[in-house]
Structure formats: structure tokens, C-alpha cells
Design a protein around this motif. Structure first.
Motif, PDB file in Angstrom:
ATOM      1  N   ARG A  56      -9.442  10.694  -4.708  1.00 46.56           N
ATOM      2  CA  ARG A  56      -8.792  10.160  -3.523  1.00 46.56           C
ATOM      3  C   ARG A  56      -7.366   9.736  -3.850  1.00 46.56           C
ATOM      4  N   ALA A  57      -6.487   9.897  -2.891  1.00 46.72           N
ATOM      5  CA  ALA A  57      -5.098   9.464  -3.054  1.00 46.72           C
ATOM      6  C   ALA A  57      -5.050   7.967  -3.312  1.00 46.72           C
ATOM      7  N   SER A 107      -4.495  11.593   4.034  1.00 43.05           N
ATOM      8  CA  SER A 107      -5.239  11.239   2.834  1.00 43.05           C
ATOM      9  C   SER A 107      -5.938   9.897   2.979  1.00 43.05           C
ATOM     10  N   PHE A 108      -6.734   9.573   1.964  1.00 39.37           N
ATOM     11  CA  PHE A 108      -7.443   8.292   1.924  1.00 39.37           C
ATOM     12  C   PHE A 108      -6.468   7.122   1.935  1.00 39.37           C
ATOM     13  N   LEU A 109      -5.366   7.254   1.169  1.00 37.66           N
ATOM     14  CA  LEU A 109      -4.391   6.167   1.115  1.00 37.66           C
ATOM     15  C   LEU A 109      -3.711   5.976   2.472  1.00 37.66           C
ATOM     16  N   ALA A 110      -3.393   7.073   3.148  1.00 42.01           N
ATOM     17  CA  ALA A 110      -2.798   6.969   4.474  1.00 42.01           C
ATOM     18  C   ALA A 110      -3.756   6.301   5.451  1.00 42.01           C
ATOM     19  N   GLU A 111      -5.053   6.597   5.297  1.00 45.59           N
ATOM     20  CA  GLU A 111      -6.055   5.939   6.138  1.00 45.59           C
ATOM     21  C   GLU A 111      -6.082   4.443   5.873  1.00 45.59           C
ATOM     22  N   LEU A 138       0.822  -1.201   0.000  1.00 43.89           N
ATOM     23  CA  LEU A 138       0.000   0.000   0.000  1.00 43.89           C
ATOM     24  C   LEU A 138       0.863   1.260   0.000  1.00 43.89           C
ATOM     25  N   VAL A 139       1.926   1.247   0.778  1.00 44.65           N
ATOM     26  CA  VAL A 139       2.809   2.412   0.840  1.00 44.65           C
ATOM     27  C   VAL A 139       3.404   2.705  -0.532  1.00 44.65           C
ATOM     28  N   ARG A 140       3.719   1.646  -1.297  1.00 42.92           N
ATOM     29  CA  ARG A 140       4.312   1.848  -2.612  1.00 42.92           C
ATOM     30  C   ARG A 140       3.336   2.455  -3.606  1.00 42.92           C
ATOM     31  N   LEU A 141       2.031   2.422  -3.324  1.00 45.81           N
ATOM     32  CA  LEU A 141       1.067   3.050  -4.217  1.00 45.81           C
ATOM     33  C   LEU A 141       1.142   4.568  -4.154  1.00 45.81           C
TER      34      LEU A 141
END
Length: 755
Positions: free
Chosen positions: A314-315, A335-339, A241-244
Motif C-alpha cells: 500500500r502507498a 491509492s491507499f494513502l490518498a484515501e 499525511l500528504v508529506r508521506l
């Protein structure tokens, strides 16, 4: 059996202890005076470590909450005050080295390398000592026996000093912190066996037990290494997920200049320029441009979503077709991705709290057995005054009741169960998942890509005139849109018509147009392709000079074996429901066709996690089956989870099981195997406990030498293994192959294109 203690060694490259000022600067402001600091605690190994770390941090002044994620070896501490609490110093006093947590890229795992080296040394030493012991047991003469004892001592010493330090360091750290753990009695038993054997060798004794000491180290290290490998796999999902998230983004300044800024420097209100093919870096609102977004990370649906000025993005979503200008509405860490990342980490931390049956048994087993050995030594000392005999009998008690059989009771069944599942096309990522799967009472399915295959298919292709379908297919081949690809596949067997077209242009979010001489053809949204006000067509259409030629409807395909799999689960007494990011009507239609009574649509990743948490509070143990990026937090937070091999990498990494064939029959098959495995595990525990109940009194009475104890210990392990092998009886269920044709979901309510 898993161990549970910190080691003294810190991970390579551990930084110096951070000052309170550094800790405060590295913490995140949560508002209202509350701050959060993330610490890396690499020495944590098990549930006992979690309790110790959380209790140590929770007692510090100003700390309101401390939560540990065992998979990432991270402790998140929420605190108030002007100065940061002495968190690192408190953990070091408890025996755990810690430092500020930093997100890491993929790299070699130093702890795994250390365990493998230790395992290699222990295996080499124990096998060679065992070979020498065979000659001694066979009746070697006194001089040969003495020489072999000295060679065995020379081999055992590096095994204990190098391989045994895994247990010695852990035991020392636990005792230093005023605690005990499973490594303490292991260290005592190893040291006593080696010490007494060395004493007997110095005094030309007939027996030495270097083989028992080194073999014990070897077998325990096997379990420790496998446990570490399984736990490390859980980190891959978070890293994926972090790599996205991109490392930075192009920002347009108010004066028109452009700068490429790292993610940490992008603030709300900045104008971010996004090219086609790039992922959205932060949450925001589109101000310029029209494009299609792949929102699978949010909804799980492969159908692209059209965005234009005013749309929110959204991120993590992927910009497909056109450039966009986005005004950031949140920082990257909000952001959404961080969530999504935080949901994954919280879910993994919760799952890490699950205590395996072997761990629970070991917690009771360890103090009882070693207290018995100590009392045996004291009793024989008082009775005979012969310390050599007393300690020899005490060692025999330790060896004959060695937790090898108890430790094998669970992993050997899990290994056999994993083999049985592999024969059915099911891969097992975590042995504890088999144990958890046996206890589920509910199943939650994602829809697209799980119950259905997520591949659109043209409905009623034979209803269209060949020339019309050929025209549509010739246009569709120039687009990567899922519906265009389905249309191109439907017309693949017809005569190609692409050479008749010129000026082929794809309009983002609308469709494709091309010319044939003076004639204009369009394939896409009805409102764009048709010019006549009286046209009532909806969905994807083919037009010629603005007039309707054909309307195309599409359907999704059911995964082979889907309806039968759901029926088998329901017959087994499991509650079944659907959790999907797709539209409510589509989800309800699929639920009706599968005979599933409960369903929910339009769910975001956090909504799915929330639903699973509600079920958990109701006492439900839920198996989550999903495949998409948006399913990853749910897969990680569920009691146990499963994903198809076609799932996104992050979904596969987050799941406990991955099935390789298209058939959904893998789900009831895995459940059946897990239940059988659970039954055998309980039988193995009964055998191990029964063995100890018989052997322990005989050993305490002094009728067992350490050699006989070692043989009896090995025999008990063999019995446990033989019982586990019974799981292989019977033929594996016939797996459905990917070539099987899927049945369609749609019929009277097809998935109509929304281009």
C-alpha cells in the motif's frame, strides 16, 4: 465568541477567475458522468459560512452535492454536465471569493498575520485611550478634557479603520449577500459609539466613549485570533499525511530504461523500483525482491511485515530492508494513502460542523439585543424628540449588553481548564474539545501504543543461560528489528560477544546469521534458522549449525494506569471498546485483561472510521484514544480525540488532546475536568443572562450613561472570570511518570515473534 462571516479581502495571490474550461480540466472524473471540483474559499470562518456556501453551490444547475471543510477552507462540489456550473461567480455574488483549490506546502498564514497586526493596533490604541480616560473620569478641567478627547479620537480612528475592518468587511459582505451575522451589530455599535463621541467632542461635550469602542474591538479581536489559530491546527494532520507521499518514483520502462516520474504520471501497470528506506509511492504488487515493510500507517503495528513476489503493498508504507520492484495497481490519487487523506479531510469537515455553545447563544443573542436597542432609540425619539439623548441611551443599551461577558463565558473556562489539564500533563489543542469531551458517553481505544506501549520485551530472560542470551544479544544488536532490539536490551548487562562473530549478514524477512570460525549461528524465523525436520520450534530462535539453541518469546507492556483508567471510565457510565489493526486473538486477549467487553481487530483506517460512524448514527458521542498513523482518520472523525505524546506526528496533530505522561489515567482525568468545566460554562451563561435581565431595563429607562454602562459591562466580565477561576480549586491528580514500570500483557499467551 467566534464570528461567522466572510471578509471582502481575498488571500494574497488569489488567481484570476477560472474559466469553465479550466474548471472542467481541473475536476476529477468520478465515473458515470459525475465530476468533482475542489474550490478554495479562504473567507469562510464558521458554521454559518458552511451553510451559506453549501446552499449557494447546491442551488446551481447540475450540482448534485456540495460539502465544505472549514479547516482547509475547501469546498468539494460534485456535478454533471458538459460545462462546469458557474461556481466561482455564484460564491462571489454571495460575498465569498473563491478559486481552484491547490495543495499547499507549509507557509506563512496571511490571515493570521493580518489578525495579529490588527490586534496589535487595537491593543495599542485602546490602552492609551483608557489611560487618557482615567484623567477625564478623575475630574480633569474642561480644557484638559477637550484635549484628551481629541487625542483619543486621533487614536481611535486608526483602530477603527485598520483593526475594525475585520468586522466591517465581514459585515459588508454579509449584507451584500442579503444576510446578517454577528459582525453586523458589532460594526453598528462600534460606528455609533465613535460617531457620537466625535460629535460630542466637536461640540465640547462632557463625555466621549472612544475607549468603549476601541476596547470592544480589542477584546473581540482576541477571540477571533485565538479561534483562527485553533482551527489552523487541524490542517497540520492532513499536511502530515500528504508529506508521506513522495514527489515521484523511479520507473523501469519495457526496454529496460529508467525514468524518474512525478506521481501524477505514474499509471497502473508501470514497474516502480523501490530502494530500501523509501516509502511505497502507489498501491501495487511486488514482482521482484524480498524485504520488510513498516505497515504502521495501515495496521498501527510496529512489527514489520515480510513481503516477497506476489505480495500486495500500500502507498505510504515504508520499505525497510531490501530493494523491491512493484507493479503499480492504481494511480496516486486512487491509492491507499490518498484515501487516508480524504478520510482525514471528510472527518475534519464533519467536526467543523459542530457548533459551539457560545455560537448557538450568539445566534439568539444578537438579533434580540440589537432589536431592543433600535426600539429604545425609536421610543425615546417619539417620547422626547431629542435625537442626541435617544441615540445616547441606545448606545448605552448596546454597550451594557455587549456580548463580552457572554463571549467570555466559554473561553475563560476553557483557558482555566486547559491550565488545569496542563498541570496534569495534558495539552489541549482545541478549546471546543473540552466542551465536546464533557458530553461523551463512549470511549474507543487503540491497542498498540495506547493501551499497551508498543515495545516488545523478552519473556523470562532469567530462564536462559547467560552464554546463550549473550550470543543472541550480540547478533541482535546488528538489526533494527523491534524484536532484535528487545533481545539486545535483555542481554545488555552481559559480557559482549560481538567480537567473536564474523561475516554478519541480515537476510530481509528472515533474520541474522554470523560465523564463529566454522560454526554458523542464526537468529530469526524458525523455518529458516533450523535445518532439522523434527524441530517443532516456532517463532524467533537461535540456532547453531541448524540445531536449536533457544526459543525466544516476547510480550508487550501495558501502559501504566491502564486498567485503573478503564475502570474509572466504566464507573463513570461510559461504554469502552478496543479498535485495533492487530490480529483478532491478540486484541481479544488484551480486552479480557483490561475488562473490556467489546473489541475488534484487523481493522484498516477506513474500518475504524466506519465503526465510529456507526456509533455516531446510534447516537453515541465517542472519545477516540489512539497513537498510530493508522489512527489519524479515526482521531479526526471521532466526536473528540486524545493521543499520547509518543504518538506519530500525524496522530498528535489530528487529536484534540495530547497527554505527556505514560499513565493512561490522563483519560479519566481529562474527562472529569471537562465535566467540571461544562458545569461552570452553564453557570457563566446564567450569570451573563441574569446580568442582562437586570441591566437592560435600567438602561432602556435612561438611567444609565454610556460610561456607567461600560463599567457595568466590565463588572459582569469580572464576575464571569471569577466564577471560572473556581475550576482551579483542588489539587491536580497525581500524574504517573515515564519511569514507572509497565505491567505485561502476555502471560500464558505471549506475543510470539513472527520475523
Amino acid at each position: 465568541m467566534s464570528c461567522c462571516a466572510p471578509g471582502v479581502e481575498a488571500a494574497a495571490g488569489t488567481a484570476a477567475v477560472a474559466s469553465p474550461e479550466e474548471i472542467r480540466l481541473a475536476s476529477r472524473d468520478l465515473g458515470g458522468g459525475l465530476r468533482q471540483t475542489d474550490l478554495s474559499v479562504p473567507a469562510m470562518h464558521c458554521a454559518a459560512c458552511i451553510q451559506t456556501v453549501e446552499r449557494t453551490l447546491g442551488r446551481l444547475p447540475g450540482v448534485e452535492n456540495a460539502r465544505v471543510n472549514l479547516s482547509t477552507r475547501r469546498a468539494s462540489v460534485k456535478w454533471r454536465g458538459e460545462a462546469a456550473p458557474p461556481m466561482i461567480a455564484a460564491l462571489e455574488k454571495a460575498g465569498y471569493q473563491a478559486h481552484l483549490f491547490e495543495a499547499e506546502e507549509d507557509k506563512a498564514d496571511p490571515e493570521l498575520s493580518r489578525l495579529i497586526r490588527a490586534l496589535g493596533v487595537a491593543g495599542f490604541c485602546s490602552m492609551n485611550i483608557m489611560l487618557l480616560s482615567v484623567s477625564v473620569w478623575s475630574g480633569a478641567d474642561a480644557e484638559t478634557r477637550q484635549a484628551f478627547h481629541w487625542i483619543s479620537a486621533a487614536l481611535a480612528l486608526p483602530c477603527l479603520l485598520y483593526s475594525g475592518r475585520v468586522f466591517f468587511a465581514s459585515a459588508f459582505a454579509a449584507l451584500k449577500g442579503g444576510r446578517t451575522n454577528m459582525d453586523v451589530p458589532i460594526s453598528i455599535g462600534i460606528s455609533l459609539a465613535f460617531g457620537l463621541s466625535l460629535y460630542d467632542t466637536l461640540h465640547h461635550g462632557e463625555h466621549a466613549y472612544f475607549d468603549a469602542a476601541t476596547t470592544l474591538v480589542f477584546f473581540l479581536l482576541i477571540g477571533r485570533t485565538l479561534d483562527h489559530v485553533m482551527r489552523e491546527k487541524a490542517r497540520a494532520a492532513v499536511r502530515g499525511l500528504v508529506r508521506l507521499s513522495p514527489r515521484g518514483a523511479m520507473v523501469e520502462r519495457p526496454d529496460g530504461s529508467r525514468d524518474y516520474l512525478p506521481m501524477a504520471e505514474i499509471e497502473p501497470g508501470m514497474r516502480v523500483l523501490l530502494a530500501a528506506g523509501e516509502r511505497v509511492p502507489v498501491d501495487g504488487t511486488v514482482t521482484e525482491g524480498v524485504s520488510d515493510l513498516d505497515c504502521a500507517i495501515a495496521t498501527g503495528e510496529s512489527d514489520p511485515r515480510r513481503v516477497e513476489p506476489g505480495a500486495t503493498v500500500r502507498a505510504g508504507t515504508l520499505n525497510l530492508t531490501g530493494p523491491l520492484t512493484v507493479v503499480a495497481s492504481a494511480r496516486a490519487q486512487e491509492s491507499f494513502l490518498a484515501e487516508m487523506v480524504r478520510l482525514m479531510e471528510a472527518a475534519e469537515g464533519g467536526r467543523a460542523r459542530y457548533r459551539r455553545l457560545a455560537d448557538r447563544a450568539a445566534q439568539l443573542y444578537s438579533p434580540v439585543v440589537h432589536a431592543t436597542a433600535l426600539l429604545t432609540f425609536i421610543g425615546w425619539m417619539l417620547a422626547t424628540g431629542d435625537w442626541h439623548r435617544a441615540i445616547g441611551i441606545a448606545i448605552a443599551v448596546l454597550i451594557i449588553t455587549c456580548p463580552c461577558a457572554l463571549g467570555l463565558a466559554v473561553p475563560i473556562v476553557q483557558v482555566i481548564a486547559a491550565r488545569r489539564l496542563f498541570e496534569n500533563g495534558i495539552m489541549v489543542k482545541d478549546g471546543s474539545g473540552i466542551e465536546r469531551l464533557a458530553g461523551v458517553d463512549a470511549v474507543a481505544f487503540d491497542k498498540t501504543g495506547t493501551l499497551t506501549l508498543g515495545r516488545p520485551r523478552l519473556l523470562g530472560g532469567d530462564r536462559y543461560a547467560p552464554d546463550t542470551l549473550s550470543l543472541a544479544a550480540a547478533l541482535a544488536v546488528h538489526s533494527r528489528h523491534p524484536l532484535s532490539q528487545a533481545l539486545a536490551a535483555a542481554g545488555a548487562g552481559l559480557a559482549p560477544a560481538s567480537s567473536r562473530f564474523t561475516d554478519i549478514v541480515e537476510h530481509p524477512g528472515l533474520g541474522i546469521e554470523a560465523r564463529q570460525g566454522e560454526t554458523l549461528y542464526r537468529l530469526g524465523r524458525a523455518g529458516w534458522a533450523l535445518s532439522g525436520k523434527g524441530e517443532a520450534a516456532q517463532g524467533t530462535v537461535l540456532s547453531r549449525d541448524g540445531r536449536l539453541l533457544a526459543t525466544f518469546a516476547f510480550e508487550d507492556t501495558v501502559r501504566p494506569g491502564g486498567r485503573e483508567a478503564v475502570r474509572k471510565l466504566q464507573d463513570a457510565g461510559l461504554a469502552v471498546e478496543i479498535l485495533s489493526g492487530d490480529r483478532e486473538p491478540v486484541v481479544a486477549d488484551v480486552a479480557a485483561r483490561f475488562g473490556i467487553g467489546a473489541s475488534a481487530g484487523a481493522l484498516l483506517p477506513a474500518d475504524k472510521v466506519g465503526r465510529l460512524q456507526v456509533l455516531a448514527r446510534e447516537g453515541r458521542r465517542v472519545l477516540m484514544v489512539g497513537d498510530g498513523l493508522n489512527d489519524a482518520p479515526a482521531l479526526a472523525s471521532a466526536y473528540v480525540s486524545m493521543a499520547p505524546a509518543t504518538a506519530a506526528d500525524i496522530g498528535r496533530n489530528a487529536a484534540d488532546f495530547v497527554f505527556l505522561h505514560e499513565s493512561l489515567d490522563a483519560v479519566p482525568t481529562a474527562y472529569a475536568v471537562a465535566r467540571d468545566a461544562g458545569r461552570l460554562v452553564k453557570q457563566n451563561f446564567g450569570l451573563a443572562i441574569g446580568y442582562n435581565a437586570i441591566a437592560l431595563p435600567i438602561a432602556i429607562a435612561g438611567f444609565v450613561t454610556p460610561l456607567v454602562a461600560a463599567v457595568a459591562m466590565s463588572l459582569s466580565s469580572v464576575i464571569v472570570v471569577a466564577n471560572a477561576l473556581r475550576l482551579r480549586a483542588g489539587k491536580p491528580a497525581k500524574a504517573a511518570r515515564g519511569s514507572q514500570a509497565g505491567r505485561a500483557v502476555g502471560g500464558t499467551n505471549p506475543l510470539v515473534a513472527a520475523r
